[in-house]
Design a protein around this motif. Structure first.
Motif, PDB file in Angstrom:
ATOM      1  N   ARG A 207     -37.247  57.938 -33.986  1.00 51.93           N
ATOM      2  CA  ARG A 207     -38.007  57.979 -35.139  1.00 51.93           C
ATOM      3  C   ARG A 207     -39.020  59.291 -34.819  1.00 51.93           C
ATOM      4  O   ARG A 207     -38.948  59.920 -33.715  1.00 51.93           O
ATOM      5  CB  ARG A 207     -39.060  56.854 -35.462  1.00 51.93           C
ATOM      6  CG  ARG A 207     -39.922  56.701 -34.559  1.00 51.93           C
ATOM      7  CD  ARG A 207     -41.141  56.005 -34.976  1.00 51.93           C
ATOM      8  NE  ARG A 207     -42.137  56.700 -35.885  1.00 51.93           N
ATOM      9  CZ  ARG A 207     -42.641  56.315 -36.847  1.00 51.93           C
ATOM     10  NH1 ARG A 207     -42.870  54.965 -36.995  1.00 51.93           N
ATOM     11  NH2 ARG A 207     -43.478  57.143 -37.723  1.00 51.93           N
TER      12      ARG A 207
ATOM     13  N   GLY B 279     -35.126  51.664 -35.649  1.00 55.02           N
ATOM     14  CA  GLY B 279     -36.426  52.319 -35.931  1.00 55.02           C
ATOM     15  C   GLY B 279     -36.019  53.348 -37.023  1.00 55.02           C
ATOM     16  O   GLY B 279     -35.903  52.756 -38.420  1.00 55.02           O
ATOM     17  N   ILE B 280     -35.710  54.560 -36.951  1.00 57.36           N
ATOM     18  CA  ILE B 280     -35.732  55.645 -38.126  1.00 57.36           C
ATOM     19  C   ILE B 280     -36.734  56.010 -38.767  1.00 57.36           C
ATOM     20  O   ILE B 280     -37.136  57.162 -39.113  1.00 57.36           O
ATOM     21  CB  ILE B 280     -34.264  55.012 -38.974  1.00 57.36           C
ATOM     22  CG1 ILE B 280     -33.200  54.915 -38.126  1.00 57.36           C
ATOM     23  CG2 ILE B 280     -34.097  56.394 -40.045  1.00 57.36           C
ATOM     24  CD1 ILE B 280     -32.588  56.108 -37.408  1.00 57.36           C
ATOM     25  N   SER B 281     -37.768  55.105 -39.190  1.00 56.84           N
ATOM     26  CA  SER B 281     -38.824  55.156 -39.872  1.00 56.84           C
ATOM     27  C   SER B 281     -38.533  55.459 -41.386  1.00 56.84           C
ATOM     28  O   SER B 281     -37.520  54.921 -42.187  1.00 56.84           O
ATOM     29  CB  SER B 281     -39.560  56.379 -39.331  1.00 56.84           C
ATOM     30  OG  SER B 281     -40.917  56.382 -40.178  1.00 56.84           O
ATOM     31  N   ARG B 282     -39.148  56.154 -42.191  1.00 54.47           N
ATOM     32  CA  ARG B 282     -39.408  56.463 -43.829  1.00 54.47           C
ATOM     33  C   ARG B 282     -38.132  57.461 -44.097  1.00 54.47           C
ATOM     34  O   ARG B 282     -37.453  58.231 -43.520  1.00 54.47           O
ATOM     35  CB  ARG B 282     -40.468  56.787 -44.168  1.00 54.47           C
ATOM     36  CG  ARG B 282     -41.437  55.591 -44.288  1.00 54.47           C
ATOM     37  CD  ARG B 282     -42.976  56.159 -44.484  1.00 54.47           C
ATOM     38  NE  ARG B 282     -43.697  55.023 -44.773  1.00 54.47           N
ATOM     39  CZ  ARG B 282     -44.118  53.892 -44.198  1.00 54.47           C
ATOM     40  NH1 ARG B 282     -43.867  53.840 -42.810  1.00 54.47           N
ATOM     41  NH2 ARG B 282     -44.656  52.664 -44.615  1.00 54.47           N
TER      42      ARG B 282
ATOM     43  N   ILE C 255     -47.414  54.763 -34.968  1.00 56.69           N
ATOM     44  CA  ILE C 255     -46.035  54.881 -34.130  1.00 56.69           C
ATOM     45  C   ILE C 255     -46.488  53.991 -32.896  1.00 56.69           C
ATOM     46  O   ILE C 255     -45.723  53.261 -32.351  1.00 56.69           O
ATOM     47  CB  ILE C 255     -45.855  56.241 -33.560  1.00 56.69           C
ATOM     48  CG1 ILE C 255     -45.462  57.150 -34.833  1.00 56.69           C
ATOM     49  CG2 ILE C 255     -45.011  56.433 -32.365  1.00 56.69           C
ATOM     50  CD1 ILE C 255     -45.830  58.593 -34.489  1.00 56.69           C
TER      51      ILE C 255
ATOM     52  N   TRP D 295     -34.446  66.649 -35.223  1.00 56.78           N
ATOM     53  CA  TRP D 295     -33.527  65.316 -35.203  1.00 56.78           C
ATOM     54  C   TRP D 295     -32.160  65.621 -34.504  1.00 56.78           C
ATOM     55  O   TRP D 295     -31.675  64.719 -33.630  1.00 56.78           O
ATOM     56  CB  TRP D 295     -33.278  64.966 -36.503  1.00 56.78           C
ATOM     57  CG  TRP D 295     -32.615  65.729 -37.542  1.00 56.78           C
ATOM     58  CD1 TRP D 295     -32.795  66.595 -38.475  1.00 56.78           C
ATOM     59  CD2 TRP D 295     -31.048  65.622 -37.295  1.00 56.78           C
ATOM     60  NE1 TRP D 295     -31.468  67.074 -38.742  1.00 56.78           N
ATOM     61  CE2 TRP D 295     -30.623  66.700 -38.529  1.00 56.78           C
ATOM     62  CE3 TRP D 295     -30.082  65.029 -36.942  1.00 56.78           C
ATOM     63  CZ2 TRP D 295     -29.175  67.063 -38.562  1.00 56.78           C
ATOM     64  CZ3 TRP D 295     -28.695  65.270 -36.940  1.00 56.78           C
ATOM     65  CH2 TRP D 295     -28.290  66.255 -37.887  1.00 56.78           C
TER      66      TRP D 295
ATOM     67  N   HIS E 143     -46.252  47.596 -39.237  1.00 52.72           N
ATOM     68  CA  HIS E 143     -45.262  48.646 -38.417  1.00 52.72           C
ATOM     69  C   HIS E 143     -44.908  47.611 -37.149  1.00 52.72           C
ATOM     70  O   HIS E 143     -43.646  47.864 -36.715  1.00 52.72           O
ATOM     71  CB  HIS E 143     -46.011  49.808 -38.180  1.00 52.72           C
ATOM     72  CG  HIS E 143     -46.215  50.760 -39.264  1.00 52.72           C
ATOM     73  ND1 HIS E 143     -47.420  50.718 -39.899  1.00 52.72           N
ATOM     74  CD2 HIS E 143     -45.509  51.548 -39.739  1.00 52.72           C
ATOM     75  CE1 HIS E 143     -47.168  51.665 -40.943  1.00 52.72           C
ATOM     76  NE2 HIS E 143     -45.872  52.374 -40.885  1.00 52.72           N
TER      77      HIS E 143
ATOM     78  N   SER F 227     -45.491  50.221 -33.902  1.00 51.14           N
ATOM     79  CA  SER F 227     -44.162  50.206 -33.837  1.00 51.14           C
ATOM     80  C   SER F 227     -43.578  50.098 -32.434  1.00 51.14           C
ATOM     81  O   SER F 227     -42.734  48.999 -32.316  1.00 51.14           O
ATOM     82  CB  SER F 227     -43.440  51.643 -34.672  1.00 51.14           C
ATOM     83  OG  SER F 227     -43.764  51.593 -35.909  1.00 51.14           O
TER      84      SER F 227
ATOM     85  N   SER G 211     -39.416  65.514 -38.011  1.00 49.15           N
ATOM     86  CA  SER G 211     -37.762  64.957 -37.784  1.00 49.15           C
ATOM     87  C   SER G 211     -37.212  66.364 -37.856  1.00 49.15           C
ATOM     88  O   SER G 211     -35.903  66.285 -38.211  1.00 49.15           O
ATOM     89  CB  SER G 211     -37.245  63.885 -38.860  1.00 49.15           C
ATOM     90  OG  SER G 211     -37.811  62.797 -38.718  1.00 49.15           O
TER      91      SER G 211
ATOM     92  N   SER H  73     -32.658  49.898 -39.332  1.00 50.85           N
ATOM     93  CA  SER H  73     -34.066  50.682 -39.795  1.00 50.85           C
ATOM     94  C   SER H  73     -35.058  49.579 -39.977  1.00 50.85           C
ATOM     95  O   SER H  73     -35.074  48.222 -40.207  1.00 50.85           O
ATOM     96  CB  SER H  73     -34.011  51.323 -41.174  1.00 50.85           C
ATOM     97  OG  SER H  73     -33.497  50.188 -42.051  1.00 50.85           O
TER      98      SER H  73
ATOM     99  N   ASN I 233     -34.656  62.618 -42.080  1.00 52.56           N
ATOM    100  CA  ASN I 233     -34.215  61.384 -41.532  1.00 52.56           C
ATOM    101  C   ASN I 233     -32.639  60.916 -41.934  1.00 52.56           C
ATOM    102  O   ASN I 233     -32.054  60.522 -41.342  1.00 52.56           O
ATOM    103  CB  ASN I 233     -35.103  60.383 -41.802  1.00 52.56           C
ATOM    104  CG  ASN I 233     -36.579  60.421 -41.031  1.00 52.56           C
ATOM    105  OD1 ASN I 233     -36.390  60.894 -39.855  1.00 52.56           O
ATOM    106  ND2 ASN I 233     -37.331  59.758 -41.291  1.00 52.56           N
TER     107      ASN I 233
END
Length: 483
Positions: A99, A170-173, A109, A148, A394, A112, A145, A194, A178
């Motif tokens: 992420r 993960g990956i996040s939003r 974070i 990435w 999270h 998470s 990101s 995700s 992303n």
């Protein structure tokens, strides 16, 4: 009396300008050496699997490199568990929890990673089967990101190694960067689960599964809650940037769920540009118009950084005798208490949002009690992470994303090595439904044909002054938990 003849004098007396140029050049050489040494030192500090990009370290780490101080404790635990796994001599595979890692969101974070570690720890002690053991690596896409590809390339490389990466969690939003990372991983056959991704569609990605309710699910829950509150008129405030997929999908879904049947949705004069400066001025003018309207409820389809500015401006509104309710999506979980926000929330402003999960859901909805107990015993009772919070979701969502990947990895009727390839894991994600649904801490996770979590509970929450969060309602898209 004769005096000895004076020589021509020091060079710097005779050639002051040239001397100055030489000094500048020498300093530049020394400074360049220092800068170069600094860059090499940063490169060395990043450690194995990571590369320096400016002030950041990006790539993959087994926990040996904490990206900033708040991650040190959880990184050390992950590293120790990975060492234990490798020393057992037993079969194991690797999951990458990847992420963006921006220090401004270090608390989220940390939580998470703590949730991901809790899932790894549980799995390696017999939860969801016993084999293979799970090694967990941490991937940093960059603060926003922007790097990435460095991390994605390393994931693909490690997927080809023995005991390598077979899934990403993960990956996040949902951001443009992303999305590019997900497309790259999908093109290379890497399955992803995700944690907090809510955008309804990610074009070009075919290997993605999700454990979070979508923006459509959240917008529908928000609309139903407002209707239950007898709210007949709502002002829509939205980011007009079409590339901001989170905002766009919230706006579209809320319009479809709320407007009509005697409910008015006002969109005129509600747009803003989140990427441009003077956002406070834009919101101040918008709020002036709200003060002179008969609308007292706002649906905010935008990110948390813009939401913070909007709520702060509401706190300074000219019509202090008028109260407003702001309703929004799960990005509000990134808000942290500060003086301006607390002042607004204490001054007749309500901030209600749809979250991804909340501990209150465990008492208000149908959940798998043993799954919740396993999570709380692992995460809470052991007091591993005393600073972590469960109210923003999270930790729980990261735990459930990793647990879902593990469930797919360990679903094995064929014990051959090919059953542990990324391609096999992608195939097996499709079995996680019905009687094979995953008992997550956020509720049962039952994936449909497209990898969406079906009928996930959507909590309706209210943010209170000083960071308090209160549960207002729980909604299911189809009115019941997944079956």
């Amino acid at each position: 009396m004769s005096h000895p003849r004076l020589g021509p004098g020091p060079f710097y007396y005779r050639h002051p300008l040239l001397t100055a140029l030489i000094v500048v050049a020498a300093l530049a050489t020394v400074t360049g050496g220092v800068v170069g040494w600094r860059h090499l030192r940063d490169q060395d500090d990043c450690g194995s699997g990571l590369e320096a990009r400016g002030e950041q370290c990006v790539g993959l780490t087994d926990g040996g490199h904490p990206f900033f101080d708040e991650l040190r404790g959880v990184s050390q635990r992950i590293e120790a568990e990975n060492d234990r796994v490798e020393q057992t001599g037993k079969e194991y595979v690797t999951i990458a929890f990847a992420r963006p890692m921006g220090e401004g969101q270090s608390g989220a974070i940390r939580d998470s990673l703590a949730g991901a570690y809790a899932a790894q720890w549980r799995a390696n002690r017999g939860v969801r089967g016993e084999s293979p053991l799970i090694r967990l690596v941490i991937g940093n896409f960059g603060e926003r990101s922007e790097h990435w590809k460095v991390t994605a390339e390393k994931i693909v490389e490690e997927s080809k190694e023995d005991n390598g990466v077979v899934a990403v969690a993960g990956i996040s939003r949902s951001t443009k960067a992303n999305g590019e990372a997900m497309r790259y991983l999908s093109e290379h056959g890497i399955p992803m689960v995700s944690d907090v991704l809510t955008v309804d569609e990610v074009p070009g990605v075919r290997t993605l599964a999700r454990v979070a309710p979508t923006n459509s699910d959240q917008a529908t829950a928000a609309a139903e809650w407002l209707k239950d509150q007898k709210v007949r008129r709502v002002q829509l405030v939205f980011d007009r940037d079409e590339n901001e997929t989170y905002s766009t999908s919230l706006r579209t879904a809320f319009r479809e769920a709320y407007a009509g049947d005697g409910h008015a949705l006002v969109e005129e004069r509600g747009s803003y540009a989140g990427r441009l400066p003077s956002l406070g001025d834009r919101f101040s003018a918008l709020i002036d118009n709200l003060c002179y309207s008969n609308t007292r409820t706002i649906y905010f389809a935008g990110r948390s950084d813009a939401l913070r500015v909007f709520v702060a401006q509401l706190g300074n509104r000219g019509c202090q005798d008028v109260g407003f309710t702001v309703v929004t999506g799960d990005d509000a979980t990134l808000l942290r208490s500060d003086e301006q926000l607390d002042q607004a929330l204490a001054g007749r402003i309500r901030l209600v949002y749809t979250g991804l999960t909340h501990p209150g859901v465990w008492d208000r909805a149908e959940v798998n009690r043993p799954a919740v107990r396993f999570f709380t015993e692992t995460f809470t009772s052991k007091d591993w992470f005393p600073d972590a919070t469960l109210t923003d979701g999270h930790a729980v969502m990261a735990h459930d994303a990793v647990l879902t990947a593990i469930a797919a990895i360990r679903y094995r009727t064929d014990q051959g090595p090919s059953s542990l390839s990324p391609e096999a894991v992608q195939q097996k994600l499709q079995v996680l439904n019905g009687v094979h649904r995953v008992p997550g801490a956020s509720g049962d996770i039952s994936l449909d044909n497209e990898g969406y979590a079906q009928n996930k509970a959507v909590p309706v929450l209210e943010l209170r002054p000083h960071g308090g969060v209160e549960l207002r309602d729980v909604s299911y898209p189809d009115g019941h938990p997944p079956r």
